[in-house]
Motif scaffolding. Structure first.
Motif, mmCIF file in Angstrom:
data_model
loop_
_atom_site.group_PDB
_atom_site.id
_atom_site.type_symbol
_atom_site.label_atom_id
_atom_site.label_comp_id
_atom_site.label_asym_id
_atom_site.label_seq_id
_atom_site.Cartn_x
_atom_site.Cartn_y
_atom_site.Cartn_z
ATOM 1 N N ASN A 132 0.858 -1.184 0.000
ATOM 2 C CA ASN A 132 0.000 0.000 0.000
ATOM 3 C C ASN A 132 0.897 1.239 0.000
ATOM 4 O O ASN A 132 1.642 1.471 0.953
ATOM 5 C CB ASN A 132 -0.906 -0.001 1.237
ATOM 6 C CG ASN A 132 -1.954 1.094 1.177
ATOM 7 O OD1 ASN A 132 -1.813 2.083 0.457
ATOM 8 N ND2 ASN A 132 -3.023 0.929 1.929
ATOM 9 N N VAL A 133 0.811 2.036 -1.059
ATOM 10 C CA VAL A 133 1.692 3.196 -1.204
ATOM 11 C C VAL A 133 0.903 4.505 -1.088
ATOM 12 O O VAL A 133 1.380 5.544 -1.536
ATOM 13 C CB VAL A 133 2.442 3.146 -2.554
ATOM 14 C CG1 VAL A 133 3.379 1.953 -2.603
ATOM 15 C CG2 VAL A 133 1.470 3.108 -3.727
ATOM 16 N N ARG A 134 -0.261 4.452 -0.489
ATOM 17 C CA ARG A 134 -1.109 5.646 -0.414
ATOM 18 C C ARG A 134 -0.378 6.821 0.221
ATOM 19 O O ARG A 134 -0.481 7.958 -0.228
ATOM 20 C CB ARG A 134 -2.383 5.333 0.362
ATOM 21 C CG ARG A 134 -3.391 6.475 0.358
ATOM 22 C CD ARG A 134 -4.586 6.220 1.259
ATOM 23 N NE ARG A 134 -5.582 7.267 1.089
ATOM 24 C CZ ARG A 134 -6.697 7.139 0.397
ATOM 25 N NH1 ARG A 134 -6.974 5.989 -0.202
ATOM 26 N NH2 ARG A 134 -7.540 8.149 0.288
ATOM 27 N N VAL A 135 0.391 6.566 1.269
ATOM 28 C CA VAL A 135 1.071 7.652 1.973
ATOM 29 C C VAL A 135 2.162 8.292 1.127
ATOM 30 O O VAL A 135 2.597 9.409 1.426
ATOM 31 C CB VAL A 135 1.667 7.151 3.306
ATOM 32 C CG1 VAL A 135 0.564 6.683 4.247
ATOM 33 C CG2 VAL A 135 2.673 6.024 3.068
ATOM 34 N N ASP A 136 2.626 7.601 0.097
ATOM 35 C CA ASP A 136 3.694 8.136 -0.747
ATOM 36 C C ASP A 136 3.171 8.949 -1.925
ATOM 37 O O ASP A 136 3.966 9.581 -2.630
ATOM 38 C CB ASP A 136 4.562 6.996 -1.290
ATOM 39 C CG ASP A 136 5.253 6.217 -0.187
ATOM 40 O OD1 ASP A 136 5.671 6.859 0.793
ATOM 41 O OD2 ASP A 136 5.372 4.987 -0.301
ATOM 42 N N LEU A 137 1.863 8.933 -2.162
ATOM 43 C CA LEU A 137 1.308 9.665 -3.292
ATOM 44 C C LEU A 137 1.364 11.166 -3.036
ATOM 45 O O LEU A 137 1.331 11.611 -1.875
ATOM 46 C CB LEU A 137 -0.137 9.229 -3.534
ATOM 47 C CG LEU A 137 -0.344 7.744 -3.863
ATOM 48 C CD1 LEU A 137 -1.824 7.459 -4.082
ATOM 49 C CD2 LEU A 137 0.464 7.337 -5.083
ATOM 50 N N PRO A 138 1.470 11.977 -4.082
ATOM 51 C CA PRO A 138 1.526 13.433 -3.897
ATOM 52 C C PRO A 138 0.341 13.950 -3.095
ATOM 53 O O PRO A 138 -0.818 13.580 -3.349
ATOM 54 C CB PRO A 138 1.504 13.962 -5.339
ATOM 55 C CG PRO A 138 2.057 12.847 -6.169
ATOM 56 C CD PRO A 138 1.588 11.591 -5.513
ATOM 57 N N ALA A 139 0.636 14.800 -2.116
ATOM 58 C CA ALA A 139 -0.418 15.312 -1.237
ATOM 59 C C ALA A 139 -1.397 16.207 -1.976
ATOM 60 O O ALA A 139 -2.541 16.385 -1.528
ATOM 61 C CB ALA A 139 0.216 16.078 -0.069
ATOM 62 N N SER A 140 -0.980 16.780 -3.103
ATOM 63 C CA SER A 140 -1.858 17.691 -3.838
ATOM 64 C C SER A 140 -2.939 16.973 -4.637
ATOM 65 O O SER A 140 -3.878 17.612 -5.128
ATOM 66 C CB SER A 140 -1.029 18.567 -4.785
ATOM 67 O OG SER A 140 -0.329 17.761 -5.725
ATOM 68 N N LEU A 141 -2.842 15.662 -4.760
ATOM 69 C CA LEU A 141 -3.872 14.922 -5.478
ATOM 70 C C LEU A 141 -5.160 14.894 -4.666
ATOM 71 O O LEU A 141 -5.134 14.746 -3.438
ATOM 72 C CB LEU A 141 -3.420 13.482 -5.754
ATOM 73 C CG LEU A 141 -2.407 13.263 -6.870
ATOM 74 C CD1 LEU A 141 -2.045 11.790 -6.955
ATOM 75 C CD2 LEU A 141 -2.938 13.748 -8.205
#
Length: 302
Positions: A132-141
């Motif tokens: 699960n890579v949710r925390v690594d996704l750009p915060a602006s999305l």
């Protein structure tokens, strides 16, 4: 992935991190103990007249096994190297997309495109590693977009499609012409090809029968070898058996690790570090503060 300077001869002999020895040591020990038992039985003449071997069959079998393991390791290394080339190509596509976006798109459109392209890289890493890579996704999305992507069967492909939608919206709005849209789509197309190649490597292992043959032959050889060595080597038979077992068991185990290069074994590709390179490239292209590159921890780069 192990990242370190080449140590001296003694330190290289004693190096533990990155070696396959921790994975095969119990098997080497068992082969050595079996060789010790064979030697003891032979020295007490319990095998006299029952088992008489020469080294000729082991020489022929060893040559065949060496060729088999060499071919298999070459095949798995080619998979590892192809995966590294594909992810290196993604660095090129990401930087080129940022540069081309700066030519044709407005700053707002360019930022939106690059955030989605960056999310695609993280999501692909998560799919390949089943993490699960949710925390690594750009915060602006937008959270809704992230939820929608993670709810699909192929989040990386979905996010790449969303990046393409940014280009399509700019084209429909008249912000770019067909030449600009084609230039941007060319890099998105390249990223789609990298994803497809990565999925092909991850989902297509070497034929199981090929792996099974190499594995079985290595173990049969190492457990029959003491019977051929003991007449001439005596009590050194366990030592020689352990050395041969380390070579053949090690090659067998190493090929298993290289066959799937996207995991978190010490010899797998550093996908986290490559994604950090993407983050740095995107941040610098957009004029944002860039994060620091990932550094090896105990010689290991994730």
């Amino acid at each position: 992935m192990i990242v370190r300077d080449r140590p001296g001869a003694l330190r290289l002999m004693l190096a533990w991190k990155g070696s396959v020895l921790p994975h095969i040591f119990p098997h080497i020990l068992l082969a050595g103990l079996f060789a010790t038992a064979v030697t003891w039985v032979s020295r007490h003449h319990y095998l006299d007249g029952i088992v008489e071997y020469t080294l000729l069959p082991f020489t022929l079998m060893g040559i065949a096994l060496s060729i088999l393991l060499s071919v298999r390791n070459t095949a798995t290394y080619n998979r590892w190297w192809e995966a590294r080339q594909q992810w290196g190509g993604m660095v090129f596509e990401m930087r080129s997309l940022a540069r081309t976006g700066g030519i044709y798109l407005s700053p707002e459109r360019r930022r939106e495109l690059m955030m989605r392209a960056l999310a695609h890289a993280h999501l692909l890493r998560g799919q390949l590693r089943e993490e699960n890579v949710r925390v690594d996704l750009p915060a602006s999305l937008a959270a809704a977009l992230v939820d929608q992507a993670l709810a699909t069967r192929n989040p990386a492909a979905f996010m790449l499609q969303q990046a393409g939608d940014v280009v399509a919206e700019a084209r429909r709005a008249g912000e770019i012409d067909s030449v600009g849209a084609a230039a941007l789509d060319r890099h998105l197309h390249g990223m789609a090809g990298i994803q497809a190649a990565s999925e092909r490597i991850a989902q297509t292992p070497l034929p199981f029968a090929y792996t099974l043959l190499a594995h079985r032959t290595a173990y049969v050889y190492c457990y029959l070898l003491p019977f051929g060595l003991v007449p001439g080597a005596g009590w050194f038979t366990p030592v020689f058996t352990a050395i041969v077992a380390y070579t053949f068991f090690g090659l067998d185990r190493l090929s298993e690790q290289l066959e799937f290069p996207f995991g978190r074994h010490t010899n797998d590709l550093p996908l986290d570090a490559i994604c950090r390179v993407h983050e740095i490239s995107v941040a610098e292209a957009l004029g944002d503060p860039a994060p620091e590159p990932l550094q090896p921890v105990a010689f290991e780069l994730q």
